[in-house]
Design an enzyme around this catalytic site. Structure first.
Site, short mmCIF file in Angstrom:
data_model
loop_
_atom_site.label_atom_id
_atom_site.label_comp_id
_atom_site.label_asym_id
_atom_site.label_seq_id
_atom_site.Cartn_x
_atom_site.Cartn_y
_atom_site.Cartn_z
N ASP A 1 37.28 46.58 29.55
CA ASP A 1 37.68 47.85 28.94
C ASP A 1 36.51 48.82 28.95
O ASP A 1 35.37 48.43 29.19
CB ASP A 1 38.20 47.62 27.52
CG ASP A 1 37.18 46.91 26.64
OD1 ASP A 1 36.14 47.53 26.35
OD2 ASP A 1 37.39 45.74 26.26
N GLU B 1 29.49 29.52 59.34
CA GLU B 1 29.86 30.28 58.13
C GLU B 1 28.64 30.97 57.54
O GLU B 1 28.73 32.11 57.07
CB GLU B 1 30.48 29.33 57.10
CG GLU B 1 31.91 28.95 57.43
CD GLU B 1 32.50 27.95 56.43
OE1 GLU B 1 33.68 28.07 56.11
OE2 GLU B 1 31.75 27.04 55.98
#
Ligand code: GLA
Length: 745
Positions: free
Chosen positions: A550, A630
């Site tokens: 928030d 990777e």
């Protein structure tokens, strides 16, 4: 000056670059709300109010025989309970005699330069930190023009005043609001309900946009028509919650991403809240946003003040995308604070999904070594480094480094990690406590428990009473001992349950209703102390992922872990929903292992990076388990993220599609504010053999400019109107990051 006052008509007009807000103290001193929307002539918009004799809608005594004047029907700026307005209201006060009706009238006002701040509460500010990239990009001035209006309303029995605060942030297109109740009487008064925002819409048919969810699936986007009655969202969990977010939008029915009117309301508060839209008997809509009244009753002593938290409001006449960008700009540079609003944040590796509680110092150093070879800049040791904490059932509250587990001191571990060229960060859950901890054994009354009742456990833990200063001081001093003992550049502040069993041993019975709010004030107090003492530390907020995502938290922690769900495809919806009210620079987002820990889904490494790059970007895995190929991909990803950092973090964000509406390709875009470049991100949600062509229309480019895309030239208007033909996806969930640059002339 963005605030105009006409003393003859007692009209207040607030102007931002593109919006206007208006109120009027009418002939009875009632503060009417007369306009919020498109900027226009400074004209008294109260002409739109229809006065009529309304049955069963009473009239204030001083209206005499005028039956057409009723607060039950009038658009008001701060409607109060017991005034004859039977809709949801913004204030309810209980007096010493037990009565609850009040009546507020205009007393005075004050206009001043600069934006107000609030004691102990988050608030937008008007001065940008030195050298912020947003400033360099020409998006905002260092000091953004802002003015403050304070309107004082007085209770007709002269017992208290209400000060309505307005911050008008002209260039940002934001108007903030806050409320202060000041007790003038010689007795205690009790606030039973106080809302920070009320906006009354005289007419129109609206949609309400809200963001609902649950743990590991936060902020799903929902749009529903406002119908007769009250539609509300909220939290009574003590945190803003995974379930609903304190950000709401009201829009016209036909508003889209790019066109139409909409109004955003964002609450700068991290505790219980309620946001509601009510369509009343006269087809008027009332929007309210504030503290949830269920667990709230606050005593204001004579001569004391109570401040209700700030809310930020914005209007867009150009659709939802523009509304979001207004909030993004404002929050990036005038809500988030400290050095990290201005500085590139490090690419991190968090050990949580890589090892969980199963580590020792050697393992961490090996992880850090592997990570440093890939270009990672910050290593974060998550849960498990303190007390007796090898599982989540014990140790919480004992903020003492487990040197036995680490095999060294924290300082030695940190030095070794720094020796690898990495910064070092650690996890805390300061508000939490396990019953199986030394702290609990010493201070059982510090945890929320109701005497004589067994507490509700959650993740087998309780919470500390953070409304108590002595409890906070104890935790703070123990945190500081840890933080001072080693070089620590990052802190993750987590919270892993909702509040329950509210009882504070230090509050009298008639003040137990203050705990929820005092808890949030206590949290803010501690965060403020932390950032003052460690101004260079990057703090990431977290509550089981995005359970406290928030605008209040963003004032203290410029980034928040968006969700415990790290599945890239699930994250599309989570980050899409989050983007309506919050900028990507605040969304903690990491690449994790596949099959994914939460869903077992396999998404390409490239796609996981596309999604994580649309946030703060980091990794949360054990590099040791990656193949050589990777690792090479990861190295390139980190380089690419650094290259596009400013564009991603400070560019304009455009939602191109909604991932929850079944379309083959989902897309979003970052465009430089001057339209000189853009980064288009695409994830293929479906692949079909022999499928149709796929185009994506770009946004935020210059119509007449020529752009280069993969070596080909396109006019800006062609890319925006005709769209870009996208590559064919040949693999499930394949993604594309396509850089678009303006051709230099
Ligand atoms: C929460 C957080 C996770 C991790 C764990 C540790 O769930 O959201 O990221 O830190 O706690 O217990």
């Amino acid at each position: 000056m963005a605030i105009l006052f006409d003393s003859t008509s007692r009209l207040f007009t607030l102007k931002t670059a593109h919006s206007m807000y208006q109120m009027k103290a009418d002939r009875y001193g009632v503060l009417l709300h007369t306009w919020f929307g498109m900027k226009g002539s400074v004209f008294d918009y109260s002409y739109r109010i229809a006065y009529a004799d309304r049955g069963f809608s009473g009239n204030p005594y001083d209206a005499g025989e005028d039956r057409t004047y009723s607060l039950d029907a009038l658009p008001q700026e701060f409607p109060v309970y017991g005034s004859g307005d039977y809709r949801s209201t913004a204030l309810k006060i209980r007096y010493p005699d037990g009565t609850t009706a009040c009546d507020l009238r205009y007393l005075k006002h004050e206009i001043r330069e600069g934006k107000y701040s609030l004691p102990g509460l988050p608030a937008l500010y008007d001065t940008l930190p030195d050298g912020a990239p947003a400033e360099k990009a020409g998006q905002v001035k260092r000091r953004t023009p802002a003015d403050t209006l304070v309107i004082t309303l007085e209770d007709t029995r002269h017992m208290f005043c209400v000060h309505l605060y307005y911050g008008v942030m002209e260039d940002l297109d934001i108007i903030t609001r806050a409320v202060c109740v000041e007790n003038h009487s010689d007795a205690d008064i009790y606030i039973e309900n106080i809302q920070s925002v009320c906006v009354d819409y005289l007419h129109g048919e609206y949609d309400l946009h809200t963001f609902y969810g649950r743990h590991v699936k936060e902020r799903n986007y929902q749009r529903t028509p406002v119908v007769h009655g009250i539609q509300s969202v909220g939290s009574t969990r003590g945190t803003s919650s995974h379930q609903y977010n304190p950000f709401l939008i009201l829009s016209d029915r036909d508003t889209t991403e790019d066109a139409g009117s909409c109004y955003g309301f964002s609450f700068l508060y991290s505790g219980d809240f309620t946001g509601s839209a009510e369509l009343d008997q006269y087809d008027q809509t009332r929007l309210l946003l504030g503290i949830h009244p269920d667990n709230f009753c606050y005593c204001v002593k004579p001569d004391e003040c109570f401040y209700a938290p700030e809310a930020a409001m914005a209007y867009s006449g150009h659709g939802l995308g523009n509304l979001s960008r207004i909030f993004h700009r404002a929050y990036r540079s005038h809500l988030c604070r400290g050095k990290w609003t201005a500085k590139r944040r490090p690419v991190l590796l968090n050990d949580w999904e890589g090892v969980y509680f199963d580590f020792d110092g050697d393992k961490l150093i090996q992880m850090a070594r592997d990570a440093s070879e890939l270009g990672v800049e910050l290593f974060v040791m998550d849960d498990g480094w303190f007390g007796r904490r090898d599982l989540d059932v014990s140790g919480l509250g004992d903020w003492i480094v487990n040197e036995k587990k680490l095999g060294c001191t924290l300082s030695e571990l940190s030095d070794q990690i720094h020796g690898l060229g990495l910064q070092f960060g650690i996890w805390f859950e300061p508000e939490g406590i396990n019953e199986d901890s030394d702290l609990y054994r010493a201070h059982p009354d510090w945890a929320f428990r109701i005497p004589g009742k067994q507490p509700t456990r959650s993740r087998l833990q309780l919470l500390l009473d953070f409304s108590r200063e002595d409890v906070r001081d104890y935790i703070f001093s123990h945190m500081c001992q840890v933080l001072d003992s080693a070089r620590i550049e990052y802190l993750k502040w987590d919270l892993n349950r909702s509040l329950a069993d509210l009882y504070s041993a230090v509050l009298p019975a008639d003040r137990q209703g203050e705990i929820m709010h005092r808890y949030v004030l206590g949290l803010y107090d501690m965060l403020e102390k932390l950032i003052q003492r460690y101004p260079d530390m990057l703090i990431e907020g977290c509550s089981g992922g995005g359970g406290r995502f928030d605008a209040g938290m963003l004032y203290y922690t410029p980034q928040i872990w968006c969700s415990d769900d790290t599945d890239a495809i699930e994250r599309l919806s989570i980050q899409y929903g989050t983007s309506f009210g919050y900028p990507v620079s605040t969304m903690g987002s990491h690449v994790s292992h596949c099959p994914n820990e939460q869903t077992r889904r396999i998404a390409p490494l490239n796609t996981r990076a596309t999604v994580a790059m649309s946030g703060t970007f980091g990794y949360e895995l054990d590099v040791n388990k990656m193949s050589g190929e990777e690792k090479e991909i990861v190295k390139a990803q980190i380089q690419e993220f650094k290259k596009y950092y400013d564009l991603i973090q400070y560019g304009d964000y455009y939602r191109l599609t909604n991932p929850d509406i079944v379309e083959a390709y989902h897309g979003w875009e970052f465009a430089a504010p001057d339209g000189s470049e853009a980064l288009l991100c695409i994830v293929a949600l479906q692949i079909h053999p022999n499928g149709p062509g796929r185009w994506m229309r770009l946004k935020g480019l210059k119509q007449e400019s020529i752009y280069m895309v993969n070596g080909l030239e396109y006019p800006g208007d062609a890319l925006m109107n005709g769209g870009l033909l996208l590559p064919d996806a040949t693999e499930e969930y394949q993604s594309f990051r396509i850089h678009i640059t303006e051709k230099s002339v």
